[in-house]
Design a protein around this motif. Sequence first.
Motif, PDB file in Angstrom:
ATOM      1  N   ILE A 150       0.836  -1.202   0.000  1.00  0.00           N
ATOM      2  CA  ILE A 150       0.000   0.000   0.000  1.00  0.00           C
ATOM      3  C   ILE A 150       0.872   1.254   0.000  1.00  0.00           C
ATOM      4  O   ILE A 150       1.621   1.512   0.947  1.00  0.00           O
ATOM      5  N   GLY A 151       0.764   2.037  -1.072  1.00  0.00           N
ATOM      6  CA  GLY A 151       1.566   3.268  -1.163  1.00  0.00           C
ATOM      7  C   GLY A 151       1.077   4.322  -0.188  1.00  0.00           C
ATOM      8  O   GLY A 151       1.849   5.130   0.324  1.00  0.00           O
ATOM      9  N   GLY A 152      -0.216   4.332   0.073  1.00  0.00           N
ATOM     10  CA  GLY A 152      -0.781   5.294   1.012  1.00  0.00           C
ATOM     11  C   GLY A 152      -2.272   5.062   1.129  1.00  0.00           C
ATOM     12  O   GLY A 152      -2.888   4.469   0.247  1.00  0.00           O
ATOM     13  N   ALA A 153      -2.825   5.533   2.261  1.00  0.00           N
ATOM     14  CA  ALA A 153      -4.261   5.352   2.486  1.00  0.00           C
ATOM     15  C   ALA A 153      -4.900   6.679   2.854  1.00  0.00           C
ATOM     16  O   ALA A 153      -4.294   7.506   3.537  1.00  0.00           O
ATOM     17  N   VAL A 154      -6.126   6.858   2.370  1.00  0.00           N
ATOM     18  CA  VAL A 154      -6.932   8.010   2.775  1.00  0.00           C
ATOM     19  C   VAL A 154      -8.009   7.493   3.723  1.00  0.00           C
ATOM     20  O   VAL A 154      -8.748   6.565   3.381  1.00  0.00           O
ATOM     21  N   ALA A 155      -8.070   8.087   4.916  1.00  0.00           N
ATOM     22  CA  ALA A 155      -9.034   7.637   5.929  1.00  0.00           C
ATOM     23  C   ALA A 155     -10.336   8.409   5.796  1.00  0.00           C
ATOM     24  O   ALA A 155     -10.339   9.612   5.528  1.00  0.00           O
ATOM     25  N   SER A 156     -11.460   7.707   6.046  1.00  0.00           N
ATOM     26  CA  SER A 156     -12.768   8.351   5.945  1.00  0.00           C
ATOM     27  C   SER A 156     -13.262   8.887   7.286  1.00  0.00           C
ATOM     28  O   SER A 156     -14.389   9.372   7.373  1.00  0.00           O
ATOM     29  N   SER A 157     -12.418   8.778   8.320  1.00  0.00           N
ATOM     30  CA  SER A 157     -12.802   9.319   9.632  1.00  0.00           C
ATOM     31  C   SER A 157     -11.552   9.406  10.500  1.00  0.00           C
ATOM     32  O   SER A 157     -10.526   8.786  10.186  1.00  0.00           O
ATOM     33  N   GLU A 158     -11.675  10.118  11.595  1.00  0.00           N
ATOM     34  CA  GLU A 158     -10.552  10.208  12.542  1.00  0.00           C
ATOM     35  C   GLU A 158     -10.302   8.843  13.187  1.00  0.00           C
ATOM     36  O   GLU A 158      -9.156   8.480  13.449  1.00  0.00           O
ATOM     37  N   ALA A 159     -11.380   8.093  13.445  1.00  0.00           N
ATOM     38  CA  ALA A 159     -11.225   6.761  14.058  1.00  0.00           C
ATOM     39  C   ALA A 159     -10.419   5.839  13.136  1.00  0.00           C
ATOM     40  O   ALA A 159      -9.501   5.141  13.572  1.00  0.00           O
ATOM     41  N   THR A 160     -10.759   5.871  11.851  1.00  0.00           N
ATOM     42  CA  THR A 160     -10.033   5.036  10.882  1.00  0.00           C
ATOM     43  C   THR A 160      -8.593   5.515  10.738  1.00  0.00           C
ATOM     44  O   THR A 160      -7.660   4.711  10.651  1.00  0.00           O
ATOM     45  N   ARG A 161      -8.418   6.832  10.742  1.00  0.00           N
ATOM     46  CA  ARG A 161      -7.056   7.379  10.667  1.00  0.00           C
ATOM     47  C   ARG A 161      -6.193   6.804  11.796  1.00  0.00           C
ATOM     48  O   ARG A 161      -5.068   6.352  11.567  1.00  0.00           O
TER      49      ARG A 161
END
Length: 225
Positions: free
Chosen positions: A50-61
């Motif tokens: 995984i080159g990078g991830a975008v989180a859909s919430s602070e919890a997921t971040r």
Amino acid sequence: MTQDEQKQAVAQAAADYVARHLPVGGLLGVGTGSTANLFIAALAPLKARIGGAVASSEATRARLEALGIPLVDLNAIERLALYVDGADEITPQLAMTKGGGGALTREKIVAQAADTFVCIADASKAVPMLGKFPLPVEVIPMAAGQVARQLALLGGKPKPRTDFTTDNGNVILDVCGLVIENPQMLETRINQIPGVVTNGLFALRGADVLLLGSETGVRTVARAP
Ligand code: 5RP
């Protein structure tokens, strides 16, 4: 399989999907909720891919950070290869209701940026028509009363979600009683009410692939072209 076992199975199936379809170094969007949390845990062996991830919430971040998956600012990129997220309801056409966890706005933003949206859901989420699950609507706090009146004119019974503020500092109205015969039209209609940030119908940009749990295993459903 129990509901929890189905969530685990679809989370693992989504990780396998990532292993097969995400190019090495590719960018991944990650959803929010109990099924998405199991997916995040299943990503551990794929970290190097995984080159990078975008989180859909602070919890997921926070969960991605704890796993050592590099986070990417959505403003710094153009597109994501894949977005993986759960749903509260999903139809055979792969239109969804989302936002049970309150992350609908960021989820919709990240989903919109993704080439492929993979929905992961246990069998209880599959419905012939949306509407039994109350529709979450994120609203600017000062507009909550006005928006609630407009939603009532559409046939809904809006109820403010108690003791809850979204990651964006807004409130949620959970709307019961809507007849959602045309999810795309209702999604557009509700988003036109001043004060609405977004609503939890994901029909204009539905899922492309559904990994659906069942008592016997995981079924893959692709959106009809
Ligand atoms: C969060 C969401 C979730 O995807 C949805 O609520 C399903 O959650 P869970 O996997 O816990 O059943 O939209 O805003």
